[in-house]
Motif scaffolding. Structure first.
Motif, PDB file in Angstrom:
ATOM      1  N   LYS A 385       8.238  16.963   5.692  1.00 45.44           N
ATOM      2  CA  LYS A 385       6.586  17.288   5.903  1.00 45.44           C
ATOM      3  C   LYS A 385       5.654  16.423   4.801  1.00 45.44           C
ATOM      4  O   LYS A 385       6.055  16.374   3.883  1.00 45.44           O
ATOM      5  N   THR A 386       4.934  15.501   5.609  1.00 49.53           N
ATOM      6  CA  THR A 386       4.173  15.069   4.582  1.00 49.53           C
ATOM      7  C   THR A 386       2.827  15.488   5.218  1.00 49.53           C
ATOM      8  O   THR A 386       2.067  15.999   5.808  1.00 49.53           O
ATOM      9  N   LEU A 387       2.108  15.670   3.940  1.00 49.82           N
ATOM     10  CA  LEU A 387       0.601  16.277   4.182  1.00 49.82           C
ATOM     11  C   LEU A 387      -0.298  15.545   3.102  1.00 49.82           C
ATOM     12  O   LEU A 387       0.036  15.139   2.282  1.00 49.82           O
ATOM     13  N   ASN A 388      -1.398  15.376   3.757  1.00 53.52           N
ATOM     14  CA  ASN A 388      -2.479  14.316   3.960  1.00 53.52           C
ATOM     15  C   ASN A 388      -4.393  15.649   3.119  1.00 53.52           C
ATOM     16  O   ASN A 388      -4.479  16.233   4.063  1.00 53.52           O
ATOM     17  N   VAL A 389      -4.537  15.116   2.081  1.00 52.03           N
ATOM     18  CA  VAL A 389      -5.832  15.654   1.948  1.00 52.03           C
ATOM     19  C   VAL A 389      -6.588  13.982   1.754  1.00 52.03           C
ATOM     20  O   VAL A 389      -6.645  13.347   0.931  1.00 52.03           O
ATOM     21  N   THR A 390      -7.688  14.291   2.909  1.00 50.66           N
ATOM     22  CA  THR A 390      -8.924  13.374   3.012  1.00 50.66           C
ATOM     23  C   THR A 390     -10.490  13.593   2.813  1.00 50.66           C
ATOM     24  O   THR A 390     -10.216  14.651   3.445  1.00 50.66           O
ATOM     25  N   THR A 391     -11.244  12.806   1.374  1.00 54.46           N
ATOM     26  CA  THR A 391     -12.027  13.602   1.770  1.00 54.46           C
ATOM     27  C   THR A 391     -12.870  12.661   1.850  1.00 54.46           C
ATOM     28  O   THR A 391     -12.741  11.227   1.530  1.00 54.46           O
ATOM     29  N   LEU A 392     -14.820  12.820   2.647  1.00 58.62           N
ATOM     30  CA  LEU A 392     -15.433  11.889   3.043  1.00 58.62           C
ATOM     31  C   LEU A 392     -16.887  12.009   3.428  1.00 58.62           C
ATOM     32  O   LEU A 392     -16.881  13.352   3.102  1.00 58.62           O
ATOM     33  N   ASP A 393     -17.707  10.930   3.372  1.00 57.81           N
ATOM     34  CA  ASP A 393     -18.729  11.155   2.738  1.00 57.81           C
ATOM     35  C   ASP A 393     -19.849  11.533   4.240  1.00 57.81           C
ATOM     36  O   ASP A 393     -18.621  12.122   4.960  1.00 57.81           O
ATOM     37  N   GLU A 394     -21.015  11.533   4.126  1.00 51.21           N
ATOM     38  CA  GLU A 394     -21.799  11.974   5.756  1.00 51.21           C
ATOM     39  C   GLU A 394     -21.423  11.282   5.888  1.00 51.21           C
ATOM     40  O   GLU A 394     -22.157  11.952   6.887  1.00 51.21           O
ATOM     41  N   ASN A 395     -21.681   9.845   6.187  1.00 48.15           N
ATOM     42  CA  ASN A 395     -20.883   8.713   7.276  1.00 48.15           C
ATOM     43  C   ASN A 395     -19.940   8.837   8.103  1.00 48.15           C
ATOM     44  O   ASN A 395     -19.750   8.162   8.933  1.00 48.15           O
ATOM     45  N   GLY A 396     -19.059   9.944   7.872  1.00 51.68           N
ATOM     46  CA  GLY A 396     -17.435   9.935   8.228  1.00 51.68           C
ATOM     47  C   GLY A 396     -16.224   8.992   6.989  1.00 51.68           C
ATOM     48  O   GLY A 396     -15.008   8.755   8.151  1.00 51.68           O
ATOM     49  N   GLU A 397     -17.095   8.048   5.980  1.00 51.98           N
ATOM     50  CA  GLU A 397     -16.209   6.935   5.558  1.00 51.98           C
ATOM     51  C   GLU A 397     -15.607   7.937   4.617  1.00 51.98           C
ATOM     52  O   GLU A 397     -15.927   8.513   3.176  1.00 51.98           O
ATOM     53  N   PHE A 406       7.169  16.528   1.193  1.00 52.49           N
ATOM     54  CA  PHE A 406       7.756  17.639   0.385  1.00 52.49           C
ATOM     55  C   PHE A 406       8.474  18.170   2.097  1.00 52.49           C
ATOM     56  O   PHE A 406       8.785  17.948   3.401  1.00 52.49           O
ATOM     57  N   GLU A 407       9.757  19.285   1.643  1.00 45.82           N
ATOM     58  CA  GLU A 407      10.639  19.751   2.205  1.00 45.82           C
ATOM     59  C   GLU A 407      10.801  21.654   2.419  1.00 45.82           C
ATOM     60  O   GLU A 407      10.612  21.729   1.009  1.00 45.82           O
ATOM     61  N   THR A 408      10.210  21.829   3.278  1.00 44.71           N
ATOM     62  CA  THR A 408       9.519  23.107   3.867  1.00 44.71           C
ATOM     63  C   THR A 408      10.993  24.082   3.477  1.00 44.71           C
ATOM     64  O   THR A 408      12.440  23.913   4.848  1.00 44.71           O
ATOM     65  N   ALA A 409      11.205  24.293   2.633  1.00 47.12           N
ATOM     66  CA  ALA A 409      12.603  25.127   2.185  1.00 47.12           C
ATOM     67  C   ALA A 409      12.761  26.502   2.010  1.00 47.12           C
ATOM     68  O   ALA A 409      11.965  27.000   1.621  1.00 47.12           O
ATOM     69  N   ASN A 410      14.007  27.565   2.630  1.00 45.93           N
ATOM     70  CA  ASN A 410      14.232  28.902   2.373  1.00 45.93           C
ATOM     71  C   ASN A 410      14.006  29.021   1.027  1.00 45.93           C
ATOM     72  O   ASN A 410      15.210  29.374   0.567  1.00 45.93           O
ATOM     73  N   ASN A 411      13.491  29.560   0.096  1.00 41.07           N
ATOM     74  CA  ASN A 411      13.263  30.243  -1.269  1.00 41.07           C
ATOM     75  C   ASN A 411      14.262  31.449  -1.363  1.00 41.07           C
ATOM     76  O   ASN A 411      13.885  31.963  -0.252  1.00 41.07           O
ATOM     77  N   SER A 412      15.421  30.690  -2.329  1.00 41.46           N
ATOM     78  CA  SER A 412      16.710  31.865  -2.539  1.00 41.46           C
ATOM     79  C   SER A 412      16.547  33.583  -2.308  1.00 41.46           C
ATOM     80  O   SER A 412      15.388  33.494  -3.079  1.00 41.46           O
ATOM     81  N   GLU A 413      16.651  34.133  -1.113  1.00 43.66           N
ATOM     82  CA  GLU A 413      16.325  35.484  -1.365  1.00 43.66           C
ATOM     83  C   GLU A 413      16.633  36.157  -2.725  1.00 43.66           C
ATOM     84  O   GLU A 413      17.427  35.858  -3.369  1.00 43.66           O
ATOM     85  N   PRO A 414      15.933  36.296  -3.521  1.00 38.17           N
ATOM     86  CA  PRO A 414      16.519  37.421  -4.715  1.00 38.17           C
ATOM     87  C   PRO A 414      17.207  38.217  -4.851  1.00 38.17           C
ATOM     88  O   PRO A 414      17.731  39.033  -3.803  1.00 38.17           O
ATOM     89  N   ASP A 415      18.540  38.435  -5.031  1.00 42.44           N
ATOM     90  CA  ASP A 415      19.671  38.909  -4.946  1.00 42.44           C
ATOM     91  C   ASP A 415      19.696  40.077  -6.328  1.00 42.44           C
ATOM     92  O   ASP A 415      19.501  40.516  -7.219  1.00 42.44           O
TER      93      ASP A 415
END
Length: 742
Positions: A385-397, A406-415
């Motif tokens: 997956k690709t994640l983006n966070v963008t901040t904009l001003d009052e004009n949308g710029e 990152f990779e969404t993976a299943n954490n190993s189940e607690p044994d």
């Protein structure tokens, strides 16, 4: 005659009435049909329900299929669609090979011929492809949005921007070499830029088709993109291949005429269809800038292969920050089904103010989230997956942007298989911060959502209890990490690997490393052999009891044949409770179940677990909390078995008591002794109860002499040296003494 005339008159009226009735019925039927087919009609609502049900079923099947693909270590980015997807690929909306498109039936059995016209699975996500030629398209778009299915806007007309691969095409009334985004840019961090109301605002990522007004070279609107890498953003403008000549050579008043040409240096007029060759253009005084020739072999000769259809020119860089600084940064935590954004950090340039936050997952805007949140959890399907966070001003710029993969993976189940399933408990904390540890690990699935969630930093914890001793453990799932040597203070980025540890054995992507703690060299040969990799491990947090003579909470339990009696709480915490007059409540559990009949506000109430099965082992767990705050104070857990002590025998092998001279002895509620019932009669109801310390007693009355006897049932014992003064712990063996193995 009058009668006949009257009859005719009546017949005429009946016929007119019939006609009117038919007309009214037709009108009414029309109203009913119109009402049924209208936007709020029964038929239309039924159609909406069928569509949503069908699309929801397809969505569930797709998600399940993609999840299984990831679990089986297969690539989940394959495209599944009908001929529609191939058409989209041909028109360069998707960077893929049309021959690689697989049938939708592979991911969903619910897909029919109708759905193949507008359903597509791309990058592990289901899309509804909006098209004008689909019946009820606008309504179906709305319905999909209502049930959370994203929309792919596809223009199935011959107008607008269609190609972005450098080919010489007619676009909006001008022939030009279209912007080439097929090489040199990553779709994960490159997006189109638009001019809106005089402001330069971001649009879609380049893995999707741009809007029709992305550029219009006829009206001097040039193609622009925004590229962000590790928080540093830059703007680029596409310069199509062109030739030019100077129209006025007067100094200070020079004007040029520009014509966009192809890689054969020919020009085509979109309005007239006229084509001018390279030679004709040269004869007319046109020149080609040297920037459109890249001498690959440094031989000084221009070949057809060395001609550029255009090039991207850097306009300016968004920020000029010191090394290691970012305008916006954040922390992520992921599992198989979600990604969580936490701890957004900003370094906003002077004179700028953040007015809006936007979040994108795989280039798709996360709706309804435009503010800075302490913690934003976004649902996600398995895979890269690709994640983006963008901040904009009052004009949308754009003020700042940060993209992470990152990779969404299943954490190993607690044994938890190596722990006692009854005396080991899941530990979690409620919203008030109060500890809970009343659920045995054999019932961990019941509270899994509360127990741990690695996306929000809530790690799996357990506590083991053994006769008053408590030891806490935390599960460390298998992960790989890399150090960020740029930021100060230095940070580590962690990726949980998942349950299939074989994927990363000797194949860890640079610059990540796997801690050595996940390798246990069983044969001490210094090599990571098969079966020596750990999916995770338990680490001791702290042990509450360090000294043998220190007990936080202990309790004396006595078992009968159908009950277990709680008696005498002891321990340092009990002394602390009494000394400081702490209001307490006591929770009594048996085999993980809370006893609802317990009052639980007095340590001396001698609670009784009743109506139990005989000859059965039970786990008793008693938790003490602050009555006012619900704060966890302490607990004790013990296992014991309900047994029926060997009942008193009055005769053994023909010898014993004289039944006419021997009487039962018992005491009433006032403590007064009674001994007026012979042992030949039915014993008193409260004659003895070994779980309550009431032992069986008899008395013989012979010739004026009283002799008392107490029955000692068969038992086993051990000395408890951990407490002072020393105590003996007793277990009654039961009726069948032959089962004991000594």
């Amino acid at each position: 005659m009058k009668n006949i005339m009257k009859l005719k008159k009546n017949s005429g009226i009946t016929l007119i009435a019939l006609v009117i009735t038919i007309i009214l019925i037709i009108i009414l039927a029309g109203v009913i049909i119109y009402s049924s087919l209208s936007g709020n009609g029964i038929i239309f609502r039924s159609k909406e329900a069928r569509f949503k049900t069908r699309m929801s079923a397809i969505s569930e099947e797709v998600n399940l299929y993609i999840t299984n693909e990831v679990i089986d270590n297969k690539v989940a980015n394959t495209i599944y669609a009908g001929d529609l997807a191939k058409k989209i690929i041909e028109e360069n909306e998707i960077d893929a090979n049309k021959d690689d498109v697989l049938d939708l039936k592979k991911v969903s059995k619910s897909v029919g011929n109708a759905e193949k016209k507008y359903v597509m699975v791309f990058e592990g996500r289901l899309y509804y492809v909006s098209q004008k030629n689909i019946k009820d398209n606008d309504k179906q778009v709305q319905w999909c949005q209502e049930i959370g299915i994203p929309i792919w806007q596809y223009s199935d007309t011959n107008t607008g921007i269609k190609v972005i691969n450098g080919k010489y095409e007619e676009v909006n009334g001008v022939y030009l070499c279209t912007p080439n985004l097929s090489t040199g840019f990553k779709k994960e961090n490159t997006r189109y830029m638009y001019t809106r109301n005089g402001n330069f605002v971001p649009g879609k990522w380049i893995n999707q088709k741009p809007e029709d007004d992305w550029y219009d070279y006829k009206n001097s609107v040039w193609a622009n993109i925004f590229v962000e890498t590790n928080g540093i953003g830059s703007y680029y403008t596409w310069i199509p291949r062109y030739c030019y000549k100077i129209l006025n050579s007067t100094a200070g008043n020079q004007r040029m005429d520009v014509k966009f040409i192809d890689c054969d240096n020919n020009y085509k007029n979109a309005e007239t269809g006229e084509t001018l060759t390279e030679q004709q253009l040269k004869n007319d005084g046109y020149q080609i800038p040297e920037a459109f020739w890249w001498d690959n072999n440094n031989d000084g000769k221009e070949t057809q292969e060395e001609r550029l259809a255009g090039y991207w020119m850097s306009k300016y860089q968004l920020s000029e920050l010191n090394e290691g600084e970012y305008i916006v940064d954040y922390t992520t935590a992921v599992n198989m089904n979600s990604v969580t954004i936490k701890d957004i950090r900003e370094n906003v340039p002077t004179g700028k103010t953040v007015a809006k936050y936007t979040y994108y997952l795989n280039g798709n805007l996360v709706p309804d989230h435009f503010t800075k949140e302490d913690e934003l959890k976004i649902p996600a399907t398995p895979g890269n997956k690709t994640l983006n966070v963008t901040t904009l001003d009052e004009n949308g710029e754009i003020i700042g942007s940060m993209t992470k993969t990152f990779e969404t993976a299943n954490n190993s189940e607690p044994d938890t298989s190596s722990f006692d399933q009854d005396t080991t408990f899941c530990v979690w904390w409620d919203e008030e911060g109060n500890e809970h540890n009343e659920t045995p690990i054999r019932d961990k699935e019941k509270i899994k959502s509360k127990w741990y969630d690695y996306t929000s930093g809530n790690w799996a914890n357990i506590v083991t209890r053994n006769n008053g001793e408590e030891t806490y453990f935390t599960w460390i799932p298998r992960y790989m990490y890399t150090l960020d040597n740029v930021s100060r203070p230095q940070k580590s980025e962690v990726k949980f690997i998942g349950t299939d540890i074989s994927n990363y054995k000797g194949n860890v992507p640079s610059p990540y490393k796997i801690p050595e703690a996940f390798w246990w060299d069983n044969n001490n040969n210094g090599k990571e052999d098969e079966g020596e990799q750990l999916s995770g491990y338990w680490i001791t947090k702290y042990q509450l009891q360090e000294l043998s003579n220190y007990t936080r909470i202990d309790v004396n339990l006595k078992a009968g044949s159908d009950k277990i009696r709680v008696k005498e709480f002891t321990g340092s915490l009990i002394n602390n409770i009494n000394t400081n007059s702490i209001p307490i409540k006591v929770e009594y559990y048996i085999n993980g179940k809370l006893m609802e009949d317990a009052k639980g506000d007095n340590l001396n109430e001698n609670y009784i677990y009743k109506n139990l099965q005989g000859n059965t082992e039970y786990t008793i767990n008693i938790i003490v909390r602050n009555k006012n705050t619900n704060e966890y104070i302490g607990a004790v857990t013990k296992k014991l078995k309900t047994v029926t002590p060997q009942p008193p025998l009055f005769e053994v092998e023909g010898k014993g008591f004289n039944k006419e001279e021997t009487y039962y002895v018992w005491w009433d509620e006032k403590g007064e002794e009674h001994s007026d019932r012979k042992i030949t009669e039915k014993p008193p109801e409260n004659w003895y109860d070994y779980s309550d310390g009431k032992w069986a007693n008899v008395v013989t009355k012979a010739e004026g002499t009283l002799t008392y006897f107490t029955w000692i049932p068969r038992y086993e014992y051990k000395l408890d040296a951990s407490v002072k003064p020393q105590k003996s712990l007793v277990n009654f063996i039961g009726t069948d003494i032959r089962n004991r193995k000594w």
